[in-house]
Design a protein around this motif. Structure first.
Motif, short mmCIF file in Angstrom:
data_model
loop_
_atom_site.label_atom_id
_atom_site.label_comp_id
_atom_site.label_asym_id
_atom_site.label_seq_id
_atom_site.Cartn_x
_atom_site.Cartn_y
_atom_site.Cartn_z
N ARG A 6 -14.62 76.98 14.10
CA ARG A 6 -14.73 77.26 15.54
C ARG A 6 -13.69 76.47 16.32
O ARG A 6 -13.13 76.96 17.29
N ALA A 54 -18.14 75.22 9.41
CA ALA A 54 -18.25 76.20 10.49
C ALA A 54 -17.75 75.62 11.81
O ALA A 54 -17.08 76.30 12.59
N HIS A 84 -28.62 77.60 17.29
CA HIS A 84 -27.59 78.11 18.20
C HIS A 84 -26.43 78.75 17.46
O HIS A 84 -25.92 79.76 17.87
N GLN A 85 -25.97 78.14 16.41
CA GLN A 85 -24.84 78.68 15.67
C GLN A 85 -25.34 79.67 14.63
O GLN A 85 -26.53 79.81 14.39
N ASP A 86 -24.39 80.34 13.99
CA ASP A 86 -24.77 81.30 12.96
C ASP A 86 -25.12 80.63 11.65
O ASP A 86 -25.76 81.23 10.80
N THR A 87 -24.69 79.41 11.44
CA THR A 87 -24.96 78.73 10.17
C THR A 87 -26.35 78.10 10.21
O THR A 87 -26.68 77.36 11.12
N PRO A 88 -27.18 78.43 9.24
CA PRO A 88 -28.53 77.85 9.23
C PRO A 88 -28.52 76.39 8.78
O PRO A 88 -27.65 75.96 8.03
N ARG A 132 -32.33 78.64 11.93
CA ARG A 132 -31.15 79.27 12.52
C ARG A 132 -31.29 79.06 14.02
O ARG A 132 -32.07 79.73 14.67
N HIS A 190 -36.34 83.15 12.94
CA HIS A 190 -35.27 82.17 12.84
C HIS A 190 -35.65 80.97 11.98
O HIS A 190 -34.81 80.12 11.72
N GLN A 215 -21.78 72.88 5.09
CA GLN A 215 -21.62 74.22 5.65
C GLN A 215 -21.48 74.16 7.17
O GLN A 215 -20.65 74.85 7.76
N ARG A 216 -22.29 73.33 7.83
CA ARG A 216 -22.21 73.21 9.29
C ARG A 216 -20.89 72.59 9.73
O ARG A 216 -20.30 73.00 10.72
#
Length: 154
Positions: free
Chosen positions: A107, A103, A64-68, A62, A39, A99-100
Motif C-alpha cells: 500500500r 500488505a 479494515h484492510q483486506d488482510t486478515p 478481517r 468477518h 502478511q500484514r
C-alpha cells in the motif's frame, strides 16, 4: 482493581464480549455486527456472537484492510480494561504479522489513485471541444435497430 487476563467467571466469555475487551472493536455492538457479517472466524469456522471463547482458540479477524489477522487467545476477560492489559489477552501469529507488514508495504509503494487521472474537471474549452465531436446516431434509431421487442416474436 485492574482486570487480569483470567478475570472471567468460570473461564467462559462470549466472543463479542471478548473482542470488545481485547480492544479489537470500540463497542460490543460493532463486534457483534462484524461477527454477523462473517468477518470473524473461530478455529476456521463462522460463528455467532454468543459463542464462548476458550484459551488456545484461533481467531481470524478481517477488519479494515483486506488482510486478515490471525490471533491465538491467551487469556479471557469480559471487562474492557487498559490497552496494556488487553494486549495480554491474545497473541498474533508470525505468519499474520508478516502478511500484514507485506500488505502495508504494498500500500505504501502503490501509486496515489488521484495521480492516475490526468486532469480534473473539463475546462470551458474542453467542454466546447467535446460538444464539437461528431454525434452518435440518434437514440431512437439505435433502439429500433438493436432492441428486442415483444411484437417481433409474432
Amino acid at each position: 482493581m485492574k482486570p487480569s487476563p483470567t478475570d472471567a467467571a468460570d473461564n467462559k466469555v462470549r466472543l463479542d464480549k471478548w473482542l470488545w475487551a481485547a480492544r479489537f472493536y470500540k463497542t460490543r455492538g460493532l463486534s457483534t455486527e462484524a461477527i454477523d457479517k462473517g468477518h470473524v472466524r473461530l478455529n476456521g469456522l463462522p460463528v455467532k456472537p454468543s459463542r464462548e471463547v476458550k484459551v488456545g482458540d484461533t481467531l481470524e479477524l478481517r477488519m479494515h484492510q483486506d488482510t486478515p489477522r490471525t490471533i491465538v487467545v491467551k487469556g479471557l476477560s469480559g471487562v474492557r480494561g487498559p490497552a496494556p492489559v488487553a494486549v495480554l489477552l491474545y497473541e498474533e501469529t508470525e505468519a499474520s504479522k508478516k502478511q500484514r507488514s507485506e500488505a502495508a508495504e504494498q500500500r505504501r509503494l502503490a501509486p496515489e489513485p488521484a495521480h492516475s487521472q490526468p486532469m480534473g474537471r473539463p475546462t470551458k474549452r474542453d467542454r466546447r471541444q467535446i460538444e464539437d465531436l461528431p454525434e452518435a446516431p440518434p437514440r431512437g434509431e439505435w433502439n429500433e435497430r438493436w432492441s428486442a421487442s415483444l411484437d417481433d416474436g409474432d
